[in-house]
Design an enzyme around this catalytic site. Structure first.
Site, short mmCIF file in Angstrom:
data_model
loop_
_atom_site.label_atom_id
_atom_site.label_comp_id
_atom_site.label_asym_id
_atom_site.label_seq_id
_atom_site.Cartn_x
_atom_site.Cartn_y
_atom_site.Cartn_z
N GLU A 266 -3.51 2.86 -7.74
CA GLU A 266 -3.92 4.10 -7.07
C GLU A 266 -2.92 5.22 -7.37
O GLU A 266 -1.85 5.26 -6.76
CB GLU A 266 -4.00 3.90 -5.56
CG GLU A 266 -5.00 2.84 -5.12
CD GLU A 266 -5.17 2.83 -3.60
OE1 GLU A 266 -6.28 3.10 -3.13
OE2 GLU A 266 -4.19 2.54 -2.89
N SER B 45 -11.24 6.50 3.13
CA SER B 45 -11.84 7.61 3.87
C SER B 45 -13.32 7.84 3.55
O SER B 45 -14.08 8.24 4.44
CB SER B 45 -11.04 8.90 3.63
OG SER B 45 -10.95 9.18 2.25
N GLY C 217 -9.46 8.47 -4.37
CA GLY C 217 -10.51 9.47 -4.52
C GLY C 217 -11.90 8.93 -4.80
O GLY C 217 -12.82 9.71 -5.09
N HIS D 57 0.85 -1.20 0.00
CA HIS D 57 0.00 0.00 0.00
C HIS D 57 0.89 1.25 0.00
O HIS D 57 1.99 1.22 0.53
CB HIS D 57 -0.92 0.01 1.22
CG HIS D 57 -1.93 1.10 1.17
ND1 HIS D 57 -1.67 2.37 1.61
CD2 HIS D 57 -3.19 1.13 0.68
CE1 HIS D 57 -2.73 3.13 1.40
NE2 HIS D 57 -3.68 2.41 0.85
#
Lengths: 228, 228, 228, 228
Positions: free
Chosen positions: A142, A203, A181, A94
């Protein structure tokens, strides 16, 4: 790995561990039951794998695993440990937990030897085929500049998704997930429409006032993208 | 931190996690009950802190903690997480899990903010006072060339123990533990006689045919060193 | 180390290496000749130590040195190498090149064995005394949130400078430099007035339209702070 | 990259830098002149790239390069720096200087943008194709357990060489070098016979009483392997 995938990374947020994590996982599970066609994976901190795994039937992933077998490795998390605790896979590399070139290969191998799935995170489409060739169950692309921004990769940089989809086909193995995002119905829908096998996010769910409703929205986006 | 200390590091051995770790911890607890004057600390993998903490009343430590507060830190173990899981402290900077100069300071601070104890591992006596000045509850000195050898620091390099004891006095705070090659009654006894506040070890117990008997031997060595 | 110090870190900017670095170093030297009471140190990339050292008589430092002696260490920079190339010291643990707790100790030792000076960078005043106790010639305190901002530590957070000055006194050895956001005459002057033995900076000089004039301004600030 | 290749890694040995490195490089050059059909590459410490490049016409490589462009990167070695100093390429991810999965990709890209060659080191044949697909000029396979042993990969584990040769063909780009334990005529010859495009080594030359004679022996081995 069954797909399409909604992969929720709990990171180390306040609600990522302990009782809050168990409660959140149960909420997600209740929503996920209405989307049996979608594979909802939750990635929890090592300290909570055991407790969350016992509390829900969703696949539980570790967020990181070290490229070592059992032995004299103080502070390391092995594939054997997370398998024993109930995990069915792990993230590797990650952006907040980068590992070495050789370590990606070894971690995938260690997970595989425990019959666990591996999702290797990469920051660019050029790394999709190399990661897939190492045996990763899935590759999660990502673009780092979009992580945590709420500006989604699928709507802002669709070419990254498209080229990554092409790369995974070129590798001839593995699934392709996209992240960075991803926040709402449209972001999820668009990702699937562009050919991704799933989306990853953190998030948008972890900081949502009502995480269950947010998960429902994202799952509906994925379903819509599939049935288009 | 109460002392003298016997600190047992489970590392990532096969019996360090899951049911085997719970069973081992119960065995150690049964022996430790006969040595109420000695503080027996067990350091377990992150995945097993919760389960082991619920199973025994011994103080349970993490083997590593990351120098960050709650937040977007995939794969990180925070002081808040291990506190929630039942740990009462953590190792920092073990030779198999070295961290940065600033990270030692930040990890001690994060642990302290959760009212957890910290045992900072160092490879030389020159680092004892610096680590203690950063607020570590204890400093564990382990000459790396002796770790896992069965050749004990207390018998082979007593000058390291003596100078480290002087360093901790110079710092004016913290306890001084020694480790590396501590295997038997004499090693433990000698360490305490030389002024250490405790000993740390791993393989001598983790790989023992009968761990309980080995723990008893080591505790008797510590007691003998105290009462000399 | 002679003080007060003006330490200029070339980092890896376009003008940090090759002919541009030699030209820049000569410009700095011409200004420094008028400030014989101030020790102007330039920290250059490893590739340029040799060439810059031959071109100017200013003390030339490396920006990093690895904590190893000569041997099988591909890609490492040893104290012996930089000494041979003409360096008189090195930065250690810069915020852009953090190293381990033990590595700070070993790097200081390796530099010392080559009779080279060491400037250990830290991010907080709590680390000043520990770094000094490890034998660093000087400790450079730089609050990371101010690095490269142009908002100076001396004017914005004078308490960091004051407490760091106290810490270096407590350690009883070493010089205390401050950095982060040092940009002009006032920043330099104030740092010295608060008790620092010197200032460290990078972008203010490296990105200046006229580096020589900027160095002159900073040296005048230091001189003014001394003579107050 | 012209092949067959003899790649000599100076590591950080006592004779790897300064005057000794220049002298050694001149000796190697004198031998290499008799083997115009073989590409002799020398990998030197960053501090010596400039001086060695000026002294010999052999291709000079860095031993490591950081995955960043020019900027605020204290202690980093950029592709631009080594190009300016005279290097024609760099090792990446040597077993003594491992870098991240994404960093391998970025380092190759940075080198390529400076028209420099890249030799990515890997520890297993499974990583050959992934490294080649990232654009490496060559991939150097070195089983870590044989490095520095004098027990050669070509004679002890020919299957590693054979499978790596197959992997580079599968990738459809890049050269395949092998290393670890390459010490003499037979090791070099066998490597080429098995299909490798070259060999990499360090201690066999760096620690030889007479490096020039050793280089001659290895070059004759390579030539013999080619002409078989």
């Amino acid at each position: 790995m069954k797909w399409p995938v909604l992969l929720i990374n709990y990171k180390a947020y306040d609600n990522s561990y302990g009782k809050k994590a168990v409660e959140l996982s149960k909420q997600i599970e209740r929503v996920a039951e209405h989307f049996q066609d979608i594979n909802v994976i939750i990635c929890v901190p090592a300290v909570s794998i055991s407790e969350v795994s016992r509390s829900v039937s969703l696949p539980v992933f570790a967020q990181h695993v070290d490229p070592v077998a059992a032995g004299a490795h103080t502070g390391h998390i092995t594939a054997g440990m997370i398998a024993d605790a109930g995990a069915s896979g792990s993230l590797i590399n990650h952006s907040e937990m980068r590992v070495g070139f050789d370590e990606v290969a070894e971690s995938v191998k260690q997970l595989s030897s425990e019959r666990l799935e591996s999702v290797v995170c990469v920051d660019r489409n050029e790394l999709v085929a190399p990661a897939a060739m190492l045996g990763a169950t899935a590759v999660l692309v990502e673009p780092p500049e979009l992580i945590g921004t709420g500006i989604s990769v699928s709507n802002t940089r669709p070419e990254v998704v498209i080229s990554s989809v092409n790369e995974i086909k070129r590798a001839g193995r593995g699934l392709l997930l996209v992240g960075a995002g991803i926040t709402n119905y449209d972001d999820a829908k668009k990702s699937i429409e562009l050919g991704a096998n799933g989306v990853g996010l953190a998030s948008a769910v972890m900081k949502a006032e009502d995480p269950a409703t947010k998960v429902k929205e994202l799952l509906e986006g994925i379903r819509s993208g599939m049935h288009k």
